[in-house]
Design a protein around this motif. Structure first.
Motif, short mmCIF file in Angstrom:
data_model
loop_
_atom_site.label_atom_id
_atom_site.label_comp_id
_atom_site.label_asym_id
_atom_site.label_seq_id
_atom_site.Cartn_x
_atom_site.Cartn_y
_atom_site.Cartn_z
N ILE A 7 0.92 -1.33 -0.11
CA ILE A 7 0.02 -0.04 -0.02
C ILE A 7 0.95 1.43 -0.01
O ILE A 7 0.81 1.62 -0.37
CB ILE A 7 -1.10 -0.37 1.42
CG1 ILE A 7 -1.94 -0.89 1.06
CG2 ILE A 7 -1.58 1.35 0.93
CD1 ILE A 7 -2.57 -1.18 2.41
N ILE A 8 1.84 1.32 0.90
CA ILE A 8 2.69 2.46 0.79
C ILE A 8 3.25 2.74 -0.50
O ILE A 8 3.63 4.16 -0.65
CB ILE A 8 3.66 1.86 2.51
CG1 ILE A 8 3.12 2.73 3.83
CG2 ILE A 8 5.21 3.34 1.99
CD1 ILE A 8 3.97 1.96 4.30
N ASP A 10 2.42 1.60 -2.85
CA ASP A 10 1.73 2.61 -4.46
C ASP A 10 1.34 4.07 -4.26
O ASP A 10 1.35 4.64 -5.34
CB ASP A 10 0.61 1.48 -4.10
CG ASP A 10 -1.49 1.67 -4.98
OD1 ASP A 10 -0.46 1.67 -6.40
OD2 ASP A 10 -1.88 2.50 -5.26
N VAL A 11 0.93 4.37 -2.47
CA VAL A 11 0.61 5.57 -2.83
C VAL A 11 1.68 6.41 -3.05
O VAL A 11 1.51 7.16 -3.30
CB VAL A 11 -0.28 5.58 -1.48
CG1 VAL A 11 -0.38 6.81 -1.33
CG2 VAL A 11 -1.10 4.59 -1.56
N ARG A 14 2.11 6.87 -6.82
CA ARG A 14 1.04 7.66 -6.84
C ARG A 14 1.50 9.31 -6.28
O ARG A 14 0.84 10.66 -7.19
CB ARG A 14 -0.34 7.37 -6.70
CG ARG A 14 -0.82 6.29 -7.61
CD ARG A 14 -1.79 5.48 -6.78
NE ARG A 14 -3.26 6.79 -6.49
CZ ARG A 14 -4.30 6.49 -5.51
NH1 ARG A 14 -4.17 4.86 -4.95
NH2 ARG A 14 -5.15 6.99 -5.54
N PHE A 15 2.05 9.35 -5.25
CA PHE A 15 1.99 10.84 -4.90
C PHE A 15 2.81 11.29 -5.91
O PHE A 15 2.71 12.73 -6.44
CB PHE A 15 2.87 10.68 -3.46
CG PHE A 15 2.70 11.85 -2.66
CD1 PHE A 15 2.23 12.79 -1.76
CD2 PHE A 15 4.30 12.57 -2.14
CE1 PHE A 15 2.41 14.06 -1.31
CE2 PHE A 15 4.50 13.49 -1.76
CZ PHE A 15 3.55 14.02 -1.18
N ASP A 40 -5.92 15.65 -4.44
CA ASP A 40 -5.62 14.87 -5.01
C ASP A 40 -4.17 14.43 -3.71
O ASP A 40 -4.06 13.46 -2.56
CB ASP A 40 -5.27 13.31 -6.18
CG ASP A 40 -6.26 13.45 -7.07
OD1 ASP A 40 -7.65 13.16 -6.40
OD2 ASP A 40 -6.48 13.56 -7.97
N SER A 43 -5.09 14.38 -0.07
CA SER A 43 -5.35 13.37 0.33
C SER A 43 -4.17 12.29 0.54
O SER A 43 -3.97 11.12 1.66
CB SER A 43 -6.39 12.14 -0.32
OG SER A 43 -7.76 13.55 -1.09
N MET A 44 -3.63 12.38 -0.25
CA MET A 44 -2.25 10.72 -0.37
C MET A 44 -1.16 11.68 0.51
O MET A 44 -0.84 10.58 0.92
CB MET A 44 -1.28 11.22 -1.87
CG MET A 44 -2.62 10.14 -2.81
SD MET A 44 -1.52 9.92 -4.15
CE MET A 44 -2.76 9.24 -4.86
N LYS A 45 -1.07 12.92 0.80
CA LYS A 45 -0.03 12.82 1.82
C LYS A 45 -0.75 12.67 3.35
O LYS A 45 -0.16 12.47 4.48
CB LYS A 45 0.18 14.33 1.90
CG LYS A 45 0.61 15.04 2.75
CD LYS A 45 1.12 17.00 2.43
CE LYS A 45 2.09 17.02 3.25
NZ LYS A 45 2.46 18.45 3.05
N ILE A 47 -2.40 10.35 3.71
CA ILE A 47 -2.57 8.57 4.34
C ILE A 47 -1.13 8.27 4.39
O ILE A 47 -0.82 6.93 5.09
CB ILE A 47 -3.21 7.98 2.63
CG1 ILE A 47 -4.60 7.88 2.42
CG2 ILE A 47 -2.47 6.17 1.90
CD1 ILE A 47 -5.31 7.62 0.83
N LEU A 48 -0.32 9.07 3.42
CA LEU A 48 1.20 8.40 4.34
C LEU A 48 1.49 8.98 5.03
O LEU A 48 2.67 8.16 5.84
CB LEU A 48 1.75 9.24 2.58
CG LEU A 48 1.78 8.46 1.66
CD1 LEU A 48 2.43 9.36 0.79
CD2 LEU A 48 2.82 7.14 2.10
#
Length: 63
Positions: A7-8, A10-11, A14-15, A40, A43-45, A47-48
């Motif tokens: 998951i990390i 992938d994110v 994308r980040f 986006d 949001s990704m920031k 999540i990470l």
């Protein structure tokens, strides 16, 4: 079901892509595109950060 490492990875990928496109949009004065990408990015920031990823080295936008 993917593990945290997958998951990390992938994110983060994308980040990094979003940051690349944000930099290009800013250079081209594409304000609407930049603002859309920023949603986006934020949001990704989040999540990470929640996954414990240190963004110091990979965050090129710093917003």
């Amino acid at each position: 079901m993917p593990g945290n490492g997958e998951i990390i990875k992938d994110v983060v990928e994308r980040f990094q892509k979003i940051q690349f496109h944000m930099i290009n949009a800013k250079e081209e004065n594409a304000t609407k595109t930049y603002e859309g990408l920023k949603e986006d990015y934020l949001s990704m920031k989040a999540i990470l950060t929640s996954l414990g990823v240190n963004l110091t080295e990979i965050d090129r936008i710093k917003e």
